[in-house]
Write an enzyme that holds these catalytic residues in place. Structure first.
Site, short mmCIF file in Angstrom:
data_model
loop_
_atom_site.label_atom_id
_atom_site.label_comp_id
_atom_site.label_asym_id
_atom_site.label_seq_id
_atom_site.Cartn_x
_atom_site.Cartn_y
_atom_site.Cartn_z
N LYS A 35 15.75 -34.39 23.50
CA LYS A 35 16.84 -34.52 22.53
C LYS A 35 16.48 -35.58 21.48
O LYS A 35 16.64 -35.36 20.28
CB LYS A 35 18.11 -34.94 23.28
CG LYS A 35 19.35 -34.95 22.45
CD LYS A 35 20.57 -35.42 23.23
CE LYS A 35 21.31 -34.32 23.94
NZ LYS A 35 22.61 -34.72 24.49
N PHE A 252 49.79 -28.57 18.97
CA PHE A 252 49.53 -28.32 20.39
C PHE A 252 50.62 -27.51 21.07
O PHE A 252 50.85 -27.63 22.26
CB PHE A 252 49.29 -29.65 21.15
CG PHE A 252 47.85 -30.04 21.11
CD1 PHE A 252 47.29 -30.50 19.93
CD2 PHE A 252 47.03 -29.91 22.23
CE1 PHE A 252 45.95 -30.82 19.86
CE2 PHE A 252 45.69 -30.22 22.17
CZ PHE A 252 45.15 -30.69 20.98
N CYS A 263 36.81 -32.26 27.97
CA CYS A 263 37.73 -33.40 28.14
C CYS A 263 38.98 -33.08 28.96
O CYS A 263 39.16 -33.66 30.04
CB CYS A 263 38.13 -33.94 26.78
SG CYS A 263 36.74 -34.70 25.93
P1 NAD Z 1 27.51 -35.29 26.41
O1 NAD Z 1 27.22 -34.75 27.74
O2 NAD Z 1 27.48 -34.42 25.20
O3 NAD Z 1 26.53 -36.54 26.12
C1 NAD Z 1 26.26 -37.54 27.03
C2 NAD Z 1 24.84 -38.02 26.77
O4 NAD Z 1 24.57 -39.17 27.57
C3 NAD Z 1 23.77 -36.99 27.14
O5 NAD Z 1 22.94 -36.74 26.01
C4 NAD Z 1 22.98 -37.66 28.27
O6 NAD Z 1 21.59 -37.34 28.26
C5 NAD Z 1 23.20 -39.12 27.95
N1 NAD Z 1 22.95 -40.04 29.08
C6 NAD Z 1 23.39 -39.93 30.36
N2 NAD Z 1 22.94 -40.97 31.08
C7 NAD Z 1 22.22 -41.76 30.24
C8 NAD Z 1 21.52 -42.98 30.40
N3 NAD Z 1 21.47 -43.59 31.58
N4 NAD Z 1 20.91 -43.50 29.33
C9 NAD Z 1 20.95 -42.88 28.12
N5 NAD Z 1 21.61 -41.72 27.92
C10 NAD Z 1 22.25 -41.16 28.96
O7 NAD Z 1 28.95 -35.98 26.54
P2 NAD Z 1 30.07 -36.16 25.40
O8 NAD Z 1 30.84 -34.90 25.23
O9 NAD Z 1 29.47 -36.85 24.23
O10 NAD Z 1 31.05 -37.19 26.15
C11 NAD Z 1 30.68 -38.52 26.38
C12 NAD Z 1 31.91 -39.29 26.82
O11 NAD Z 1 32.88 -39.30 25.75
C13 NAD Z 1 32.63 -38.68 28.03
O12 NAD Z 1 33.17 -39.73 28.79
C14 NAD Z 1 33.75 -37.89 27.39
O13 NAD Z 1 34.86 -37.74 28.23
C15 NAD Z 1 34.12 -38.77 26.21
N6 NAD Z 1 34.75 -38.05 25.10
C16 NAD Z 1 34.28 -36.82 24.73
C17 NAD Z 1 34.88 -36.17 23.66
C18 NAD Z 1 34.38 -34.81 23.24
O14 NAD Z 1 35.09 -34.16 22.47
N7 NAD Z 1 33.21 -34.36 23.67
C19 NAD Z 1 35.94 -36.77 22.96
C20 NAD Z 1 36.37 -38.03 23.35
C21 NAD Z 1 35.78 -38.66 24.43
#
Ligand code: NAD
Length: 438
Positions: A35, A252, A263
């Site tokens: 990535k 909503f 989420c």
């Molecule tokens: P995602 O799975 O798209 O991304 C997470 C990233 O973290 C991945 O690329 C993974 O490789 C990386 N990662 C994991 N362990 C790691 C480490 N030790 N070191 C470095 N990188 C590491 O997840 P996301 O959708 O971006 O969500 C992330 C957080 O944000 C979650 O807690 C989610 O609930 C929250 N969130 C998500 C959204 C959404 O719409 N996707 C909105 C608000 C909050």
């Protein structure tokens, strides 16, 4: 200011790119080397409107860089955001493995004052856990603050949401950290974004309470739609009649196949699990989850009412992502609907404008089609599962000429029942009266 964002997924990449757009120098870290390599080459691993432009511009202007190496990035950063995934474990708890891993990594490298901020959605008490892990791992006695800054962006409009949020929540017990974060967000403060400054556990709670409440609105209107289906009432008018009351609000209140995505399903499960571990039974959210879990099966029944015996029939499914304008198919109701149709012996021909590659990775035994018209060719029923704009004005005459039978099950209520009957389609939707084709 220099900052680091650890975890370069939907949230981390948008956060990093948007802060760099606001003039901050940002290093995005991920442990996924492929990535990071593709981002370095300017290839964006996710589909998010407007994101590519922001990323490419800020790489060019040298405010945004990507690495897998924590050492170099952390040394020069005052603020470190944790934006790694927090998926559900089998019992519904948020799995904090990645958060712990990152906190230990930060601790080991802590040589001078830093503010460590969680952007990931984490259960109440995680801030305290991060503090402990860092204290245990730091080589000396360098000071640090822990803060919670939950993210409320919506996939599909994440850049816009980051730049024009309804509010920014900052939780910290430390006035120095609050001042630093307020300074970081100053450009948004200047456009009068409201700030909620509170303690860590309250900020963590605000995120779960918000998502649980939004999910509640969806399950609520889905149950109202079920009743409307039985009573012959119109859920759109009900939602409008309710939503014009400012205390309720119009957003909503749109019925459909149930909420999905990365989420709401996991955050509702997590808040119930946190409550349980503190001796509370969060009954409202349990019911919200139960209603949502039933919803795809209720949608399948609507489809079967139209096709009759499913064996040997062909369903064209339009939309696989959990909502439009994203390639994210995590927990998408489309997956359960497709599996449900297939397990009953139907052939499924599916098309999504953006999520096809992700869908191919998890779905087998279905035909992936070139476009919506390829999908409906020879179909007994067309099922609209995700309301991508391009499905809102389908060429009905062309559909009719390609389909085996002119029948549409519209799970997003995109079309008008009377118009569909006039155009000679058998038409079913969610919570609205339908008419026999003329
Ligand atoms: P995602 O799975 O798209 O991304 C997470 C990233 O973290 C991945 O690329 C993974 O490789 C990386 N990662 C994991 N362990 C790691 C480490 N030790 N070191 C470095 N990188 C590491 O997840 P996301 O959708 O971006 O969500 C992330 C957080 O944000 C979650 O807690 C989610 O609930 C929250 N969130 C998500 C959204 C959404 O719409 N996707 C909105 C608000 C909050």
């Amino acid at each position: 200011m220099n900052i680091t964002v650890i975890g370069t997924g939907y949230v981390g990449l948008v956060t990093g790119a948007c802060f760099s757009e606001l003039g901050v120098t940002v290093t995005c870290i991920d442990k996924d080397a492929a990535k990071i390599e593709s981002l370095r080459q300017g290839k964006i691993p996710i589909f998010e409107p407007g994101l590519e432009e922001v990323v490419l511009k800020n790489i060019r202007e040298k405010r945004l860089s990507f690495t897998t190496n924590m050492d170099e990035a952390l040394d020069r950063s005052l603020v470190i955001f944790i934006a790694v995934g927090t998926p559900s474990d089998e019992a519904g708890n948020a799995d904090l493995r990645f958060v712990r891993e990152v906190a230990a990594g930060i601790g080991k490298r802590l040589r001078e004052y830093k503010v460590i901020v969680t952007k990931s959605t984490v259960p109440m008490g995680t801030g305290a856990m991060i503090r402990e892990i860092i204290e245990k791992n730091r080589p000396g006695d360098a000071l640090f603050s822990v803060a919670s800054n939950p993210e409320f962006l919506r996939e599909g409009s994440a850049v816009e949401d980051f730049m024009h949020p309804n509010r920014i929540v900052i939780g910290t017990e430390d006035s120095q950290a609050a001042a630093i974060l307020r300074d970081l967000y100053r450009p948004l403060y200047l456009i009068e974004t409201p700030f909620v400054i509170t303690d860590v556990v309250t900020a963590e709670m605000i995120k779960y309470a918000s998502n649980a409440f939004l999910a509640t609105k969806i399950s609520f209107i889905n149950e109202i739609a079920r009743l409307c289906d039985r009573l012959g009432a119109d859920v759109h008018d009900v939602a409008r009649g309710m939503g014009l009351d400012n205390r309720i609000g119009r957003k909503f209140l749109h019925p459909g196949p149930g909420f999905g995505g990365s989420c709401f399903p996991k955050d509702t499960a997590a808040v119930v699990a946190v409550a349980r571990s503190h001796g509370e039974d969060f009954k409202v959210v349990r019911a919200v989850m139960e209603v949502n879990d039933e919803q795809p099966e209720i949608m399948i029944r609507k489809i079967l009412e139209v096709t009759g015996e499913p064996k040997g029939k062909v369903a064209a499914v339009l939309g696989i992502s959990f909502k439009p304008n994203t390639d994210d198919i995590r927990e998408s109701p489309a997956l359960r609907i497709i599996e449900g149709l297939r397990s009953r012996g139907m052939q499924v021909r599916a098309y999504d404008p953006i999520a096809m590659d992700n869908a191919r990775a998890v779905l087998s035994g279905i035909t992936f089609c070139r476009d919506e018209y390829d999908a409906v060719t020879g179909a007994d029923v067309l099922v609209i599962v995700t309301e991508w704009n391009q499905f809102r004005a389908l060429d009905l005459e062309r559909l009719r000429s390609l389909m085996k039978r002119p029948a549409i099950v519209d799970l997003r209520n995109v079309y008008e029942p009377a118009e569909m009957a006039r155009r000679g389609f058998v038409y079913r939707c969610v919570g609205r009266r339908t008419l026999d084709p003329v």
